[in-house]
Design a protein around this motif. Structure first.
Motif, short mmCIF file in Angstrom:
data_model
loop_
_atom_site.label_atom_id
_atom_site.label_comp_id
_atom_site.label_asym_id
_atom_site.label_seq_id
_atom_site.Cartn_x
_atom_site.Cartn_y
_atom_site.Cartn_z
N ILE A 35 -10.51 -17.07 19.43
CA ILE A 35 -9.59 -16.34 18.55
C ILE A 35 -8.18 -16.89 18.63
CG2 ILE A 35 -8.47 -14.10 18.21
CD1 ILE A 35 -11.09 -12.76 18.81
N PHE A 36 -7.74 -17.23 19.85
CA PHE A 36 -6.39 -17.80 19.99
C PHE A 36 -6.33 -19.19 19.38
CE2 PHE A 36 -5.34 -14.30 22.68
CZ PHE A 36 -3.96 -14.25 22.68
N ALA A 37 -7.41 -19.94 19.46
CA ALA A 37 -7.44 -21.26 18.81
C ALA A 37 -7.33 -21.11 17.30
CB ALA A 37 -8.73 -22.00 19.19
N LEU A 38 -8.07 -20.12 16.74
CA LEU A 38 -7.99 -19.85 15.31
C LEU A 38 -6.58 -19.39 14.91
CD1 LEU A 38 -11.39 -18.03 14.67
CD2 LEU A 38 -10.77 -20.36 14.02
N SER A 39 -5.92 -18.65 15.78
CA SER A 39 -4.56 -18.20 15.51
C SER A 39 -3.61 -19.39 15.44
CB SER A 39 -4.09 -17.22 16.58
OG SER A 39 -4.93 -16.10 16.63
N VAL A 40 -3.78 -20.32 16.37
CA VAL A 40 -2.93 -21.52 16.37
C VAL A 40 -3.15 -22.32 15.09
CG1 VAL A 40 -2.46 -23.71 17.52
CG2 VAL A 40 -2.81 -21.63 18.87
N VAL A 41 -4.42 -22.46 14.69
CA VAL A 41 -4.73 -23.20 13.46
C VAL A 41 -4.12 -22.49 12.25
CG1 VAL A 41 -6.59 -23.92 11.92
CG2 VAL A 41 -6.85 -24.18 14.39
N TYR A 42 -4.20 -21.17 12.22
CA TYR A 42 -3.63 -20.40 11.12
C TYR A 42 -2.12 -20.62 11.02
CZ TYR A 42 -1.78 -16.37 8.60
OH TYR A 42 -1.09 -15.58 7.73
N ILE A 43 -1.45 -20.60 12.16
CA ILE A 43 0.00 -20.81 12.17
C ILE A 43 0.34 -22.22 11.70
CG2 ILE A 43 2.03 -20.98 13.67
CD1 ILE A 43 0.81 -18.72 15.36
N MET A 44 -0.49 -23.20 12.10
CA MET A 44 -0.21 -24.59 11.75
C MET A 44 -0.42 -24.87 10.27
SD MET A 44 -1.83 -26.60 15.04
CE MET A 44 -1.43 -28.19 14.32
N ILE A 45 -1.46 -24.25 9.66
CA ILE A 45 -1.77 -24.58 8.26
C ILE A 45 -1.05 -23.67 7.28
CG2 ILE A 45 -4.04 -25.45 8.92
CD1 ILE A 45 -5.25 -22.89 7.77
N THR A 46 -0.55 -22.53 7.74
CA THR A 46 0.14 -21.62 6.82
C THR A 46 1.53 -22.16 6.49
OG1 THR A 46 -1.03 -19.71 7.74
CG2 THR A 46 1.00 -19.27 6.49
N THR A 47 1.84 -22.20 5.22
CA THR A 47 3.16 -22.66 4.79
C THR A 47 4.23 -21.68 5.25
OG1 THR A 47 2.18 -23.66 2.81
CG2 THR A 47 4.57 -23.34 2.81
N PRO A 48 5.20 -22.14 6.02
CA PRO A 48 6.22 -21.22 6.53
C PRO A 48 7.12 -20.69 5.41
CG PRO A 48 6.80 -23.48 7.08
CD PRO A 48 5.42 -23.53 6.50
N VAL A 49 7.55 -19.44 5.55
CA VAL A 49 8.45 -18.79 4.59
C VAL A 49 9.80 -18.61 5.28
CG1 VAL A 49 8.88 -16.75 3.20
CG2 VAL A 49 6.54 -17.60 3.47
N TYR A 50 10.87 -19.08 4.62
CA TYR A 50 12.20 -19.05 5.21
C TYR A 50 13.09 -18.04 4.48
CZ TYR A 50 10.95 -23.35 7.65
OH TYR A 50 10.33 -24.27 8.46
N GLN A 51 14.03 -17.51 5.22
CA GLN A 51 15.02 -16.58 4.65
C GLN A 51 16.24 -17.38 4.21
OE1 GLN A 51 14.76 -13.29 4.32
NE2 GLN A 51 16.78 -12.37 4.31
N ILE A 52 16.53 -17.34 2.89
CA ILE A 52 17.69 -18.02 2.33
C ILE A 52 18.75 -16.97 2.01
CG2 ILE A 52 18.47 -19.73 0.66
CD1 ILE A 52 16.04 -20.61 2.31
N GLN A 53 20.00 -17.22 2.44
CA GLN A 53 21.07 -16.22 2.29
C GLN A 53 22.33 -16.86 1.72
OE1 GLN A 53 19.77 -13.56 6.23
NE2 GLN A 53 21.67 -14.70 6.23
#
Length: 525
Positions: A35-53
Motif C-alpha cells: 500500500i505504501f509503495a502504491l502511495s509513492v507511485v500515486y504521488i509520483m505520477i499525479t500531476t502536482p497542483v500549485y497555489q498561484i497568488q
C-alpha cells in the motif's frame, strides 16, 4: 454477527494460535509495504497542483477628486437623498471577478485549448511550448456550447501524423497528415493545425489537444478563482488560483490585473474626452464672442475719433479695481453655471459625465455634481456586467434623472443669486458713474465695452487652462490597481499532499487485516 459484543470479539482474537498470528503478521507487513509503495507511485505520477497568488492595492481616487472640488465649491446641501458614496473596494472586487473580464482573459490567452501528452502514466502540459497549435475562429469558440472536442495526434510513419477527432466516445474524424498547416472541417466548424518552432517530425511522439468553448472555460476558471479583500479596513485585493501549470496560473492572474487596469484607464479617458469636447465647444464660442467685442471696440474708436480714452479708462479701473474684480468674478461664475446647466439640459448628455473643474465657488453645487458623476460611474460599472434592461440599471436611471433635476434646480437658484449680486454691483456701478457724470458719453460707453472684453478674455483664458489640465489628466492616466505582488507560485504543491496520502494508506493498511482476521476467526468458530 450483530449479536457479538466487544468481549466476545476479544475472545475470538484471543483464540488465534501462534501460527495464525505469525502468518497474519507477515501478511500485514506485506500489505503495508504494497500500500505504501502504491502511495509513492500515486504521488509520483499525479500531476502536482500549485497555489498561484497575487496582491494589488486599489488607489482611492474618489476622495482626492472630492477634496479638490470641495476647495472650489461651497454653500449648498442636497440632503439625505445623496448620502451614497462613490466606488469602494467591494465594487472593484465585483469588476475584477466579473464574468466578462475573465472571459476576455480566456480569449487573449486561449485558455479554452489545452495541449498535453502522456508518456506511460506521466502527463506533460505543453502550455506555451506546444509543437502543434490549434487555430480557430473567435465566433466558433464563442458559440461552442457542447462538450469539449479532443484531437489525438500520433506519428503515422515517416513524415506523417494521424489526427483523430473525438467528442466524448464519438469519433468525429480520422485523417493522416503529411504537411502543415492543415485544415480539418467538422460539423461544428473548421480547425486549423499549424506547427510551431517547437515542432520536429523526428522528435514528435504524441499530443492531445482539448478544445472547449469560451463560456465553458470561463465558468471553470471562475469556480477556481479566489478574489477577496486582503485585510480588513484596507484597499488591498488578494487573488489566487490553483493550477497544474505554474506559468498558466501566473499568466491568468497577471492578465486579470492588466485588463482590469486597461478598463479603468479607458473609462477615465472617455470621461476626459467628453470634458475635452465640452471645453472645445465653449472655447470656440467664447473666442467668437471675444473677437466680436474687440472689433466693436475698434469700430467705436474710429467712429468717435477717440485716441486717449484708454489712459482715462485705466485710471478709472485702477481706482475701482476691487469693485470691477468682484463684478468680473460674478459674471464668470454666472457664465460657468450657465455652461454646466446647458450641458445637463442637452438630451444627448443624459448619461454623460458632467464637467467638474470649471471654477464654480459653490461648494454644495460641486458636491452635487460630484455625486451626480458618481452615480453615472456606478451605472457604467453596472452596465459592464449586466444589460440595460436590468432592474438595478433601471432603478439607477430613475435616481440619476431625479438627481439631475435636483442639480438643475440648484443651479437655477444659484443663477438667481448671481443675478441679485450682479444687479447690486451694477447699481453700485451706476452710482459711481453718476458721480463722474462730467465724463463724456463716449468714455462711459467705452468702459462698458471694455468690461465685456475683460470678462470674455478672462473666461477664455480660464477655459484654455481647464483644457490643458484635462489634457494632462488624459496623458497621466495611472492604473487603478497598483501591483504589490505580481503573480507568484508557492514552492510546495497543494496537491497531492504526501502526509494526507500516507495517512490514508496507513488507515487502509490497518483496517484491511483487521477485517480479514475478524472474518476468518468468525468463520473458524
Amino acid at each position: 454477527m450483530g449479536n457479538f459484543s466487544s468481549d466476545k470479539i476479544g475472545q475470538l482474537f484471543a483464540s488465534l494460535t501462534k501460527k495464525d498470528v505469525r502468518m497474519y503478521k507477515y501478511g500485514f507487513f506485506l500489505l503495508l509495504v504494497v500500500i505504501f509503495a502504491l502511495s509513492v507511485v500515486y504521488i509520483m505520477i499525479t500531476t502536482p497542483v500549485y497555489q498561484i497568488q497575487a496582491n494589488v492595492l486599489i488607489k482611492d481616487e474618489a476622495e482626492k477628486s472630492s477634496a479638490g472640488m470641495s476647495s472650489m465649491l461651497k454653500g449648498f446641501s442636497f440632503g439625505g437623498f445623496l448620502s451614497a458614496g462613490g466606488g469602494s473596494v467591494d465594487d472593484e472586487l465585483l469588476l475584477m471577478n466579473s464574468y466578462s473580464l475573465v472571459k476576455d482573459v480566456v480569449k487573449e490567452l486561449q485558455l479554452n485549448v489545452s495541449y498535453t501528452s502522456t508518456d506511460f502514466v506521466k502527463k506533460t502540459d505543453y502550455y506555451g511550448k506546444t509543437p502543434i497549435q490549434l487555430v480557430f475562429s473567435d465566433s466558433l469558440a464563442s458559440s461552442f456550447l457542447k462538450n469539449k472536442i479532443s484531437f489525438k495526434l500520433t506519428p503515422a510513419g515517416t513524415g506523417k501524423i494521424k489526427i483523430i477527432a473525438k467528442q466524448g466516445w464519438t469519433k468525429l474524424s480520422e485523417v493522416t497528415v503529411s504537411q502543415f498547416p492543415y485544415e480539418l472541417k467538422l460539423d461544428d466548424g473548421t480547425f486549423r493545425f499549424e506547427t510551431t518552432p517547437h515542432f520536429s517530425f523526428n522528435t514528435f511522439k504524441n499530443l492531445r489537444i482539448n478544445f472547449s468553448g469560451y463560456d465553458w472555460t470561463t465558468e471553470s476558471f471562475l469556480q477556481s478563482l479566489v478574489i477577496k479583500i486582503a485585510e480588513k479596513k484596507s484597499n488591498g485585493i488578494y487573488l489566487a488560483i490553483q493550477e497544474t501549470n505554474v506559468q498558466r496560473g501566473k499568466d491568468f492572474l497577471n492578465k486579470i490585473i492588466a485588463l482590469y487596469n486597461d478598463r479603468g484607464i479607458d473609462q477615465k479617458n472617455i470621461s476626459a474626452q467628453r470634458t475635452a469636447s465640452f471645453l472645445e465647444e465653449r472655447i470656440a464660442l467664447n473666442s467668437k464672442e471675444l473677437s466680436d467685442v474687440e472689433h466693436y471696440i475698434e469700430k467705436f474708436k474710429k467712429e468717435n475719433n477717440i485716441t486717449d480714452i484708454e489712459v482715462e479708462a485705466k485710471i478709472l479701473i485702477e481706482k475701482n479695481g476691487d469693485f470691477k474684480e468682484k463684478l468680473i468674478d460674478s459674471e464668470i461664475q454666472y457664465a460657468t453655471v450657465q455652461l454646466i446647466e446647458d450641458f445637463l439640459k442637452a438630451p444627448e448628455n443624459r448619461y454623460a459625465m458632467a464637467p467638474l473643474n470649471l471654477g464654480i465657488t459653490e461648494k454644495t453645487a460641486a458636491e452635487g455634481l460630484q455625486q451626480y458623476n458618481n452615480f453615472l460611474l456606478e451605472r457604467e460599472k453596472l452596465l459592464q456586467t449586466t444589460k440595460g434592461d436590468n432592474p438595478a440599471v433601471l432603478m439607477l436611471n430613475k435616481q440619476i434623472d431625479l438627481l439631475r433635476e435636483n442639480v438643475l434646480e440648484t443651479f437655477k437658484s444659484i443663477k438667481a443669486g448671481f443675478d441679485v449680486a450682479r444687479n447690486d454691483l451694477k447699481k453700485q456701478e451706476r452710482e459711481f458713474i453718476s458721480r463722474i457724470g462730467d465724463m463724456p458719453t463716449q468714455e462711459r460707453l467705452y468702459l462698458d465695452i471694455k468690461r465685456q472684453q475683460v470678462i470674455k478674455s478672462e473666461l477664455y483664458l480660464f477655459l484654455l487652462q481647464q483644457k490643458e489640465e484635462n489634457a494632462m489628466t488624459m496623458a497621466r492616466s495611472m492604473p487603478r490597481a497598483q501591483i504589490i505582488d505580481a503573480a507568484y507560485s508557492l514552492l510546495d504543491p497543494v496537491k497531492p499532499n504526501p502526509l494526507f496520502v500516507f495517512s490514508i494508506a496507513l488507515i487502509i493498511a490497518f483496517f484491511i487485516p483487521v477485517i480479514v482476521i475478524a472474518y476468518k476467526v468468525l468463520v473458524k468458530n
